[in-house]
Write an enzyme that holds these catalytic residues in place. Structure first.
Site, PDB file in Angstrom:
ATOM      1  N   HIS A   1      22.739 -26.527 -53.359  1.00 28.98           N
ATOM      2  CA  HIS A   1      21.756 -26.560 -54.453  1.00 28.98           C
ATOM      3  C   HIS A   1      22.401 -26.915 -55.795  1.00 28.98           C
ATOM      4  O   HIS A   1      21.730 -27.401 -56.694  1.00 28.98           O
ATOM      5  CB  HIS A   1      21.071 -25.204 -54.597  1.00 28.98           C
ATOM      6  CG  HIS A   1      20.020 -24.950 -53.559  1.00 28.98           C
ATOM      7  ND1 HIS A   1      20.301 -24.805 -52.233  1.00 28.98           N
ATOM      8  CD2 HIS A   1      18.676 -24.829 -53.671  1.00 28.98           C
ATOM      9  CE1 HIS A   1      19.179 -24.592 -51.564  1.00 28.98           C
ATOM     10  NE2 HIS A   1      18.176 -24.599 -52.414  1.00 28.98           N
TER      11      HIS A   1
ATOM     12  N   CYS B   1      27.704 -24.787 -53.013  1.00 29.29           N
ATOM     13  CA  CYS B   1      26.335 -24.562 -52.524  1.00 29.29           C
ATOM     14  C   CYS B   1      25.603 -25.880 -52.709  1.00 29.29           C
ATOM     15  O   CYS B   1      25.711 -26.498 -53.773  1.00 29.29           O
ATOM     16  CB  CYS B   1      25.667 -23.448 -53.330  1.00 29.29           C
ATOM     17  SG  CYS B   1      23.910 -23.258 -52.973  1.00 29.29           S
TER      18      CYS B   1
ATOM     19  N   CYS C   1      24.302 -26.775 -45.510  1.00 24.31           N
ATOM     20  CA  CYS C   1      24.249 -25.491 -46.205  1.00 24.31           C
ATOM     21  C   CYS C   1      25.623 -24.803 -46.121  1.00 24.31           C
ATOM     22  O   CYS C   1      26.132 -24.540 -45.026  1.00 24.31           O
ATOM     23  CB  CYS C   1      23.191 -24.619 -45.531  1.00 24.31           C
ATOM     24  SG  CYS C   1      23.033 -22.990 -46.254  1.00 24.31           S
TER      25      CYS C   1
ATOM     26  N   ASP D   1      19.678 -27.592 -43.900  1.00 25.73           N
ATOM     27  CA  ASP D   1      19.945 -26.738 -45.066  1.00 25.73           C
ATOM     28  C   ASP D   1      18.832 -25.700 -45.134  1.00 25.73           C
ATOM     29  O   ASP D   1      17.813 -25.816 -44.456  1.00 25.73           O
ATOM     30  CB  ASP D   1      19.971 -27.567 -46.363  1.00 25.73           C
ATOM     31  CG  ASP D   1      20.391 -26.732 -47.567  1.00 25.73           C
ATOM     32  OD1 ASP D   1      21.359 -25.953 -47.453  1.00 25.73           O
ATOM     33  OD2 ASP D   1      19.744 -26.818 -48.626  1.00 25.73           O
ATOM     34  N   SER D   2      19.030 -24.714 -46.011  1.00 23.92           N
ATOM     35  CA  SER D   2      17.976 -23.725 -46.180  1.00 23.92           C
ATOM     36  C   SER D   2      16.858 -24.267 -47.077  1.00 23.92           C
ATOM     37  O   SER D   2      15.750 -23.753 -47.044  1.00 23.92           O
ATOM     38  CB  SER D   2      18.561 -22.451 -46.785  1.00 23.92           C
ATOM     39  OG  SER D   2      19.171 -22.753 -48.018  1.00 23.92           O
TER      40      SER D   2
ATOM     41  N   GLU E   1      14.952 -23.052 -56.818  1.00 20.83           N
ATOM     42  CA  GLU E   1      13.825 -23.172 -55.886  1.00 20.83           C
ATOM     43  C   GLU E   1      12.498 -22.854 -56.562  1.00 20.83           C
ATOM     44  O   GLU E   1      11.457 -23.315 -56.133  1.00 20.83           O
ATOM     45  CB  GLU E   1      14.035 -22.267 -54.663  1.00 20.83           C
ATOM     46  CG  GLU E   1      15.108 -22.745 -53.707  1.00 20.83           C
ATOM     47  CD  GLU E   1      14.660 -23.910 -52.792  1.00 20.83           C
ATOM     48  OE1 GLU E   1      13.454 -24.101 -52.610  1.00 20.83           O
ATOM     49  OE2 GLU E   1      15.559 -24.604 -52.268  1.00 20.83           O
TER      50      GLU E   1
HETATM   51  N1  DGL Z   1      21.997 -24.270 -49.935  1.00 21.19           N
HETATM   52  C1  DGL Z   1      22.678 -23.122 -49.481  1.00 21.19           C
HETATM   53  C2  DGL Z   1      24.176 -23.275 -49.595  1.00 21.19           C
HETATM   54  O1  DGL Z   1      24.682 -24.382 -49.621  1.00 21.19           O
HETATM   55  C3  DGL Z   1      22.272 -21.789 -50.005  1.00 21.19           C
HETATM   56  C4  DGL Z   1      20.910 -21.592 -50.514  1.00 21.19           C
HETATM   57  C5  DGL Z   1      20.318 -20.289 -50.067  1.00 21.19           C
HETATM   58  O2  DGL Z   1      20.753 -19.222 -50.541  1.00 21.19           O
HETATM   59  O3  DGL Z   1      19.446 -20.398 -49.206  1.00 21.19           O
HETATM   60  O4  DGL Z   1      24.888 -22.302 -49.636  1.00 21.19           O
END
Ligand code: DGL
Length: 262
Positions: free
Chosen positions: A184, A182, A70, A7-8, A154
């Site tokens: 997050h 997402c 992600c 993931d990011s 974040e």
């Molecule tokens: N966690 C990422 C997702 O599922 C996006 C977060 C980011 O923008 O880095 O889309």
């Protein structure tokens, strides 16, 4: 061969936790590319190149099954990885994403009007729209990009994140199911459930991915038997800050999280 989760940033920890809770005996390597956050605001070329680097890294960590947790990376890079990069670079490795399992879950309950909340890049790709319509062509879909949510999470600003949720919730008053597209957003799922009418089903990936992976492994015995089971859970990021460490420690009883040496 281990299970890699990419993931990011923080969101991937939520999905990794879901995997560990469903199947604690496997070996996992989580990699968060925190240095390049937010992916949702990057160009497709950047997202593709960061994701390829992450795949190379996880493969070097002996991951034979990689889940791109992600949504943004899944939207932009998964097809290319599965069709071009992986067959040439590491043909024995299997790479999966989160969009298809989420779409299956969203359509499991007679949905008629589905909302999708995701990053700019995911919405721009229309991957959810495409995959939902493949299964149910008459579905009504409302896609909304939420570019400010990931940066708020974040940076630990949950007051701002909750205000943003209230703003986005207004866009979804006429749907029956909402995909939190997402990784997050599961961190905000309770808030979404609180402010949206109770008739709206909120689909949160932390609640479905554990069962989906388990089901996948039951159907792919050849992959399952090659996976190591020493219950080793490794957490790596490209850049580590205190907030990240704190959230990770809140999520897991015991976690050693390390920045990768470059
Ligand atoms: N966690 C990422 C997702 O599922 C996006 C977060 C980011 O923008 O880095 O889309």
């Amino acid at each position: 061969m281990k299970i890699g989760v990419f993931d990011s940033g923080l969101g991937g920890l939520v999905v990794t936790k879901a995997f560990i809770m469903a199947m604690p005996e496997y070996d996992y390597v989580y990699y968060g590319d925190t240095e390049h956050l937010p992916y949702g605001e990057k160009t497709s070329g950047q997202i593709l190149s960061y994701t390829i680097e992450a795949m190379k890294f996880l493969i070097s960590q002996k991951c034979g099954l990689i889940i791109i947790a992600c949504n943004t990376a899944t939207s932009i890079a998964l097809r290319y990885l599965q069709q071009r990069f992986i067959p040439a670079y590491a043909p024995d490795v299997k790479v999966l994403g989160v969009v298809i399992p989420t779409v299956e879950e969203a359509l499991a309950d007679n949905a008629v009007r589905v909302g999708v909340l995701a990053t700019n890049a995911t919405i721009r790709s229309h991957i959810y729209r495409e995959e939902l319509l493949k299964i149910k062509p008459d579905l009504e879909i409302k896609e909304v990009a939420a570019p400010e949510l990931v940066p708020a999470i974040e940076s630990n600003d949950f007051t701002a994140a909750e205000q943003l949720c209230a703003k986005y919730a207004k866009e979804f008053s006429d749907i029956d199911s909402l995909i939190l597209g997402c990784t997050h957003y599961p961190l905000l799922k309770n808030y979404f459930r609180h402010i949206l009418p109770s008739s709206i089903r909120v689909i949160s990936q932390d609640e479905l991915m554990g069962a989906k992976l388990k089901d996948y492994l039951e159907r792919h015995i050849e992959i399952d038997i090659a996976l190591s089971r020493r219950a080793e859970h490794k957490f790596l990021v490209s850049s580590l800050n205190e907030h990240y460490r704190k959230v990770a420690e809140m999520m897991f009883e015991k976690i050693d999280i390390e920045a990768v040496e470059k």
